[in-house]
Design a protein around this motif. Structure first.
Motif, PDB file in Angstrom:
ATOM      1  N   ASP A  61      32.046  41.609  35.541  1.00  0.00           N
ATOM      2  CA  ASP A  61      32.659  42.206  34.356  1.00  0.00           C
ATOM      3  C   ASP A  61      32.562  43.717  34.502  1.00  0.00           C
ATOM      4  O   ASP A  61      31.552  44.335  34.167  1.00  0.00           O
ATOM      5  N   ARG A 108      38.407  40.522  35.354  1.00  0.00           N
ATOM      6  CA  ARG A 108      37.833  40.237  36.661  1.00  0.00           C
ATOM      7  C   ARG A 108      38.924  40.073  37.726  1.00  0.00           C
ATOM      8  O   ARG A 108      38.679  40.337  38.903  1.00  0.00           O
ATOM      9  N   PHE A 154      38.397  39.892  29.205  1.00  0.00           N
ATOM     10  CA  PHE A 154      38.017  38.510  29.485  1.00  0.00           C
ATOM     11  C   PHE A 154      39.177  37.533  29.704  1.00  0.00           C
ATOM     12  O   PHE A 154      38.956  36.427  30.176  1.00  0.00           O
TER      13      PHE A 154
END
Length: 300
Positions: A86, A98, A243
């Motif tokens: 991260d 990522r 995310f």
């Protein structure tokens, strides 16, 4: 003498996902592999990961196989091991995920929208198993408990039950994806083999046969974004930008003022990229009201 493709020497490369990563991480690697295959057309790529995760490479690379299985090739010109972190670059022209970080750090590649979406090639066998389990009923998949950062991600049992009640009211059957058998909502569960929950292909197969998906930021949500099923990801303590990568079928339900959540911190250009490339709906207090409104629109 070794032949060349357009003056570039062909290479046989093994890409491996380091052991220990979760379901969602493995799904994100599908976007990495799609970029690399396109950008490194002179490479023949094999992909290795853990059982249930290596299938992500099927249909993208030349060979996909599990740790412990024999290598498809006796020799590789190069090996690249993927480690996912991260990291926060504050990019203004790509997702700060990522996927982007891995492409930049491990392969020196930019993020390209055409290859940025997660993609899992689900076999007819897997689809058949999912259809047999669901028996042709009209289902909505619900996933509300994850492994990491539960205080920042998970919904309560009461919230999940209220969402299931709304799905019932709209004429569909809710199924709680709880492969670990932790949820007390026993009457809502999908009693599938526990191994399915660790298998990206099988999770995608099940979700693909549902009318909709509602979940938190976890592996099943990333699987949902790899399908064509309408998906809603509910966020409470995290900003989606680091995310989850963009997907046309996925809407993100976020709290009002969510750009103040770390690590975005209202960076104007990061905010602009996010709002231009993600489907977003906001809620004021309890996210359940936002879920109900979305379900009403999608299921009707």
């Amino acid at each position: 003498m070794q032949t060349t493709r357009g003056g570039v020497t062909p290479l046989h490369v093994l890409i491996s996902l380091h052991e220990g990563y979760g379901l969602g991480d493995s799904v994100q690697v599908s976007a990495v592999l799609r970029h690399v295959v396109k950008a490194r057309s002179h490479w023949t790529i094999d992909y290795r990961a853990e059982e249930g995760k290596y299938q992500v490479g099927s249909g993208i690379v030349a060979n996909a196989f599990a740790y412990g299985q024999p290598n498809p090739s006796p020799h590789y010109d190069a090996e690249v091991q993927i480690l996912l972190y991260d990291t926060w670059y504050g990019w203004h022209d790509r997702p700060n995920t990522r996927v982007s970080s891995c492409l930049y750090e491990r392969f020196g590649l930019p993020w390209i929208p055409e290859y940025g979406r997660y993609k899992i090639n689900v076999s007819e066998e897997a689809i058949g198993s999912a259809r047999a389990l669901l028996c042709g009923e009209r289902f909505v998949a619900v996933h509300y408990e994850g492994n990491s950062a539960p205080d920042k991600k998970n919904l309560t049992h009461k919230q999940a039950d209220a969402i299931c009640d709304e799905i019932d009211r709209l004429g569909y059957s809710p199924i709680v994806l709880d492969w670990r058998r932790h949820s007390p909502l026993h009457h809502r569960k999908l009693w599938a083999p526990a191994a399915w929950g660790r298998n990206a292909e099988m999770v995608c197969a099940v979700i693909s046969q549902c009318k909709a998906f509602v979940g938190i930021d976890s592996g099943p949500a990333k699987c949902a974004s790899a399908t064509n099923t309408s998906a809603l990801v509910v966020w409470t303590g995290h900003h989606p930008a680091p995310f989850h990568d963009p997907a046309d079928n996925t809407t993100h339900l976020v709290p009002t003022g969510y750009h103040d959540l770390e690590p975005v911190c209202n960076d104007p250009r990061v905010v602009q990229f996010f709002e231009d490339n993600y489907n977003v709906v906001q809620y004021k207090n309890d996210p359940v009201a936002g879920v109900k409104a979305w379900l009403s629109e999608v299921l009707r």
